[in-house]
Design a protein around this motif. Structure first.
Motif, PDB file in Angstrom:
ATOM      1  N   LYS A  56       0.698  -1.085   0.111  1.00  0.00           N
ATOM      2  CA  LYS A  56      -0.046   0.365   0.213  1.00  0.00           C
ATOM      3  C   LYS A  56       0.819   1.442   0.076  1.00  0.00           C
ATOM      4  N   PHE A  57       2.257   0.972  -0.311  1.00  0.00           N
ATOM      5  CA  PHE A  57       2.859   2.669   0.677  1.00  0.00           C
ATOM      6  C   PHE A  57       3.192   2.391  -1.268  1.00  0.00           C
ATOM      7  N   GLY A  78      17.213   4.878  -4.446  1.00  0.00           N
ATOM      8  CA  GLY A  78      16.665   3.471  -3.970  1.00  0.00           C
ATOM      9  C   GLY A  78      14.691   3.484  -4.206  1.00  0.00           C
ATOM     10  N   ALA A  79      14.796   4.691  -3.991  1.00  0.00           N
ATOM     11  CA  ALA A  79      12.883   5.275  -3.411  1.00  0.00           C
ATOM     12  C   ALA A  79      12.122   4.686  -4.780  1.00  0.00           C
ATOM     13  N   PHE A  80      11.004   4.313  -4.141  1.00  0.00           N
ATOM     14  CA  PHE A  80      10.350   3.789  -5.708  1.00  0.00           C
ATOM     15  C   PHE A  80       8.738   4.093  -5.531  1.00  0.00           C
ATOM     16  N   ALA A 147       6.905 -10.008  -5.174  1.00  0.00           N
ATOM     17  CA  ALA A 147       8.241 -11.073  -5.429  1.00  0.00           C
ATOM     18  C   ALA A 147       8.825  -9.727  -6.131  1.00  0.00           C
ATOM     19  N   LEU A 148       8.653  -9.151  -6.978  1.00  0.00           N
ATOM     20  CA  LEU A 148       9.423  -8.209  -7.645  1.00  0.00           C
ATOM     21  C   LEU A 148      10.337  -7.616  -7.542  1.00  0.00           C
ATOM     22  N   VAL A 149       9.183  -6.832  -5.662  1.00  0.00           N
ATOM     23  CA  VAL A 149      10.002  -5.351  -5.488  1.00  0.00           C
ATOM     24  C   VAL A 149      10.915  -6.644  -4.255  1.00  0.00           C
ATOM     25  N   ILE A 165      12.817  -0.276   0.225  1.00  0.00           N
ATOM     26  CA  ILE A 165      11.287  -0.542   0.229  1.00  0.00           C
ATOM     27  C   ILE A 165      10.767  -0.151   1.059  1.00  0.00           C
ATOM     28  N   PRO A 166       9.736   0.886   1.882  1.00  0.00           N
ATOM     29  CA  PRO A 166       9.244   1.863   2.359  1.00  0.00           C
ATOM     30  C   PRO A 166       8.796   1.246   3.535  1.00  0.00           C
TER      31      PRO A 166
END
Length: 335
Positions: A56-57, A78-80, A147-149, A165-166
């Motif tokens: 959700k983030f 790296g933020a996405f 899974a990709l993330v 990952i946030p």
């Protein structure tokens, strides 16, 4: 997007209680619960659950490409975010912040344009086999976006860097800047007792941001001294703004929560060349009376391999002195 464009995807409920976009086809996709990664240590299993619970983030289906750029341009590399593609039905768009502009970026672009170039875009295609980055032969298929993330948070594969990952919604991050953190002074006090035990996590405090001055190729104490001399010669003096000064192994992040001058700026640690107090020990006159020590750090100018910029600050809180701040930055630079 109109609901008709999403007819080939569903958002199933995961065992962890979260939800994430997954490809729905007549073919049987891999059962992620049977992957060997779930047979590893409890720490790894916890990390997998964490990835699933954070969709959700980072999954923002309805935002545009321009909104994604605005959301990421001042974030750390790296933020996405992942959004529904508005150009390719059934596909997803991955927008991520990178440390350096692509080779195709024009060297003579304005600074604002270069900042936009630091947000790269990738297409995630869907097929009966799963989801994968389009146009990247060495990229495997994954059963779902989570899974990709997760895989790309461990290794970049075809991406410019690993995904970060946030732990919270990027739109709400600015509201949490006042959360208490260990002061830099307290951290340095710990380091004086047991230097080898200085924590690796980020530490932060509030300081007064004054200005940034182009230095061409100059760095070191001369750059800080010259920048302050140029700053104090300006009439009227620049207005100081309270900013959140965060130092971590990834670099220095400045956040202006009131957005008076900027929103957020990040300087990767490998671009920071120097940090110290004013060699001439000049002071900044504070609005409410009294003076504060001036300090600054020198970092490579964004989009350049030779030019530097001196970023100038003054102490805000006596419990967070400039000496402690620059000492900790210097320690991080030496790691």
């Amino acid at each position: 997007m109109p609901s008709g464009e999403r007819s080939n995807t569903t958002i199933p409920t995961l065992p962890s209680g979260g939800s994430t976009p997954s490809v729905s086809t007549s073919h049987t996709l891999p059962d992620l619960s049977k992957f060997s990664i779930y047979d590893q240590s409890p720490d790894i299993r916890l990390n997998v659950k964490f990835v699933q619970d954070t969709s959700k983030f980072w999954y923002k289906p309805d935002i545009s490409r321009e909104q994604a750029i605005s959301l990421l341009r001042d974030r750390e590399p790296g933020a996405f975010v992942i959004r529904d593609s508005h150009s390719f039905r059934g596909a997803y768009g991955l927008a991520m912040k990178v440390a350096c502009p692509p080779p195709t970026a024009q060297a003579n672009k304005k600074v604002g344009d270069i900042t936009s170039e630091l947000v790269r875009h990738f297409l995630i295609e869907t097929s009966p086999k799963g989801v994968r980055l389009k146009g990247c032969p060495n990229e495997p298929y994954f059963g779902c976006l989570s899974a990709l993330v997760y895989q790309h948070s461990m290794t970049p594969l075809a991406l410019p860097c690993k995904l970060m990952i946030p732990s919270k919604d990027p739109n709400e991050e600015a509201l949490e800047l006042d959360t208490p953190t260990d002061t830099v002074a307290e951290l340095v006090k710990q380091g004086a007792v047991a230097q080898q035990q200085v924590p690796e996590e980020a530490h932060a405090c509030n300081v007064l941001y004054i200005s940034s001055v182009d230095m061409e190729s100059l760095t070191g104490p001369q750059a800080v001294a010259k920048a302050i001399s140029e700053m104090v010669a300006v009439n009227p003096l620049p207005a100081a703004t309270t900013v959140h000064f965060k130092v971590s192994s990834q670099g220095i992040t400045l956040t202006d929560s009131q957005r008076k001058v900027f929103f957020r700026r990040h300087y990767p640690i490998n671009t920071v060349t120097y940090c110290d107090i004013d060699p001439q020990d000049r002071k900044w006159s504070k609005e409410g009376g009294g003076t504060a020590k001036l300090f600054g750090f020198v970092a490579r100018k964004q989009g350049s391999t030779t030019d530097n910029v001196s970023h100038l600050f003054a102490e805000l809180d006596p419990d967070q002195p400039a000496s402690a701040i620059v000492n900790f930055v210097s320690k991080v630079m030496r790691r």
